[in-house]
Each structure stands twice: as C-alpha cells, then as structure tokens.
Design an enzyme around this catalytic site. Structure first.
Site, PDB file in Angstrom:
ATOM      1  N   SER A  98      42.439 -58.917-104.575  1.00  0.00           N
ATOM      2  CA  SER A  98      42.822 -59.198-103.950  1.00  0.00           C
ATOM      3  C   SER A  98      43.939 -60.512-104.650  1.00  0.00           C
ATOM      4  O   SER A  98      44.080 -60.672-105.556  1.00  0.00           O
ATOM      5  CB  SER A  98      43.158 -59.264-102.180  1.00  0.00           C
ATOM      6  OG  SER A  98      43.746 -59.534-101.354  1.00  0.00           O
ATOM      7  N   HIS A 123      45.962 -55.050-104.416  1.00  0.00           N
ATOM      8  CA  HIS A 123      46.182 -54.059-103.558  1.00  0.00           C
ATOM      9  C   HIS A 123      47.551 -54.642-103.557  1.00  0.00           C
ATOM     10  O   HIS A 123      48.020 -56.204-103.388  1.00  0.00           O
ATOM     11  CB  HIS A 123      45.273 -53.926-102.965  1.00  0.00           C
ATOM     12  CG  HIS A 123      44.605 -55.033-102.165  1.00  0.00           C
ATOM     13  ND1 HIS A 123      44.350 -54.829-101.068  1.00  0.00           N
ATOM     14  CD2 HIS A 123      44.942 -56.362-101.699  1.00  0.00           C
ATOM     15  CE1 HIS A 123      43.658 -56.378-100.849  1.00  0.00           C
ATOM     16  NE2 HIS A 123      44.868 -57.059-101.035  1.00  0.00           N
TER      17      HIS A 123
END
Length: 194
Positions: A98, A123
C-alpha cells in the site's frame, strides 16, 4: 524493558552508547518498519530534513518494511522526499504494501531496490464513511481525487501507462521482487550490498 538495541562505540572520550536507530542515522539510514501514520511520518520527515541539513549532497537510505497506512501521512513523507536536495534511495526489506509500496517507488530513479524475498503490494486507496448522504458524497469525491493523484504519480514513477496502473490497483496486487522490478516499482533486486 527496552526492545530497541543499544550500540556501544569507543570514542577518544571513552564509550558512547546509542540506540540502534540513532546509530543508523549517522550512516544516513532511516527505517520505516511500522504502519505509516502521523507519528511515523513526523519522525521520518524530521530525519529527512535533519540529514539534508547535515549534508545536502549525500544520499539518504530509506529501508521499508511496512504494511502501509494513512495516505495523508504517507504523502507528507513522499512530498518531503521530493522536496529535499539529497537523493533518497529506497530499499524494501520484507514487505512494502500500500503506502509502503508507494514510498518504495518514490525513491530516486535508479536507486530503488528490494531484497530477493521482499513482497510488494499495490492497491487503490481504502476508505469507509458513515453519516449523512451529503457527507458520504463529499468523502467519496475526495477519495476518488486521491486515487487519481496516487495513480498518476505511480504511473510517472513506474513508467506504466495510467490505464495499466488503474487496472492493476483495482484490487490487492502482490508482486515478488523480480515482478516489482519488471513493473517499474524498483530498479534492481539486490542480493548483496554494493
């Protein structure tokens, strides 16, 4: 009981003890080994600014083993990395997920590394909202703008077309070190320190 190791060094004035992170900072090494939040961001930004003041011409090394975290905190680190004069070399040890992966990719071009067994995950931003419909709409618009901004930066840093980034960040996208290199998140898989 302290969980941070202490290093003892001999100096011409006798022995001096440091916590391990202070000793690493002397070698221009910063560790991000936790979630990205306001506290970790403040510490990392302060260390980046300190090292720039110490020597604006020497590289800084940011080691990352992080599950990610707050976007605003991560963007404070990112903006500081881009703002300061020294190149910031990023090295993934373990996991960069992330916001951790975003910061890994944000290192100076040619100076972004991962160790062979590292795992990198990208993501889209996560967000949960509740409240009145109008407020939910405001937050949804905001997160879509953030998503667009993050994707645009990742596209620039990786060399991937924006459409590819949008597709590949739609869900959790895990990569090993070699896949991250092929994708453009890092420049080299480092087996031994040079």
């Amino acid at each position: 009981m302290s969980l941070v190791p202490v290093v003892v060094e001999q100096t011409n004035r006798g022995e001096r003890s440091y916590d391990i992170y202070s000793r690493l900072l002397k070698d221009r090494i910063i560790m991000l080994s936790d979630q990205v939040n306001d506290v970790t961001a403040s510490l990392i930004v302060a260390q980046l600014l300190f090292l720039e003041a110490e020597d604006p011409d020497k590289d800084i090394f940011l080691y990352i083993n992080s599950p990610g975290g707050s976007i605003t905190s991560g963007m404070a680190i990112y903006d500081t990395m881009q703002y300061i004069k020294p190149d910031v070399s990023t090295i993934c040890i373990g996991m960069a997920a992330s916001m951790g992966a975003f910061l890994l990719a944000a290192g100076a071009k040619g100076k972004r590394f991962a160790l062979p067994n590292s795992e990198i995950m990208i993501h889209q931003p996560l967000g949960g909202f509740q409240g009145q419909a109008t407020d939910i709409g405001i937050h949804a618009d905001r997160i879509l703008k953030i998503k667009q901004n993050l994707n645009s930066i990742l596209s620039e840093k990786t060399g991937q077309p924006l459409e590819v980034i949008q597709r590949d960040t739609e869900r959790d996208n895990f990569m090993d070190a070699n896949q991250a290199k092929d994708y453009g998140l890092i420049d080299e898989v480092m087996v031994k320190k040079k």
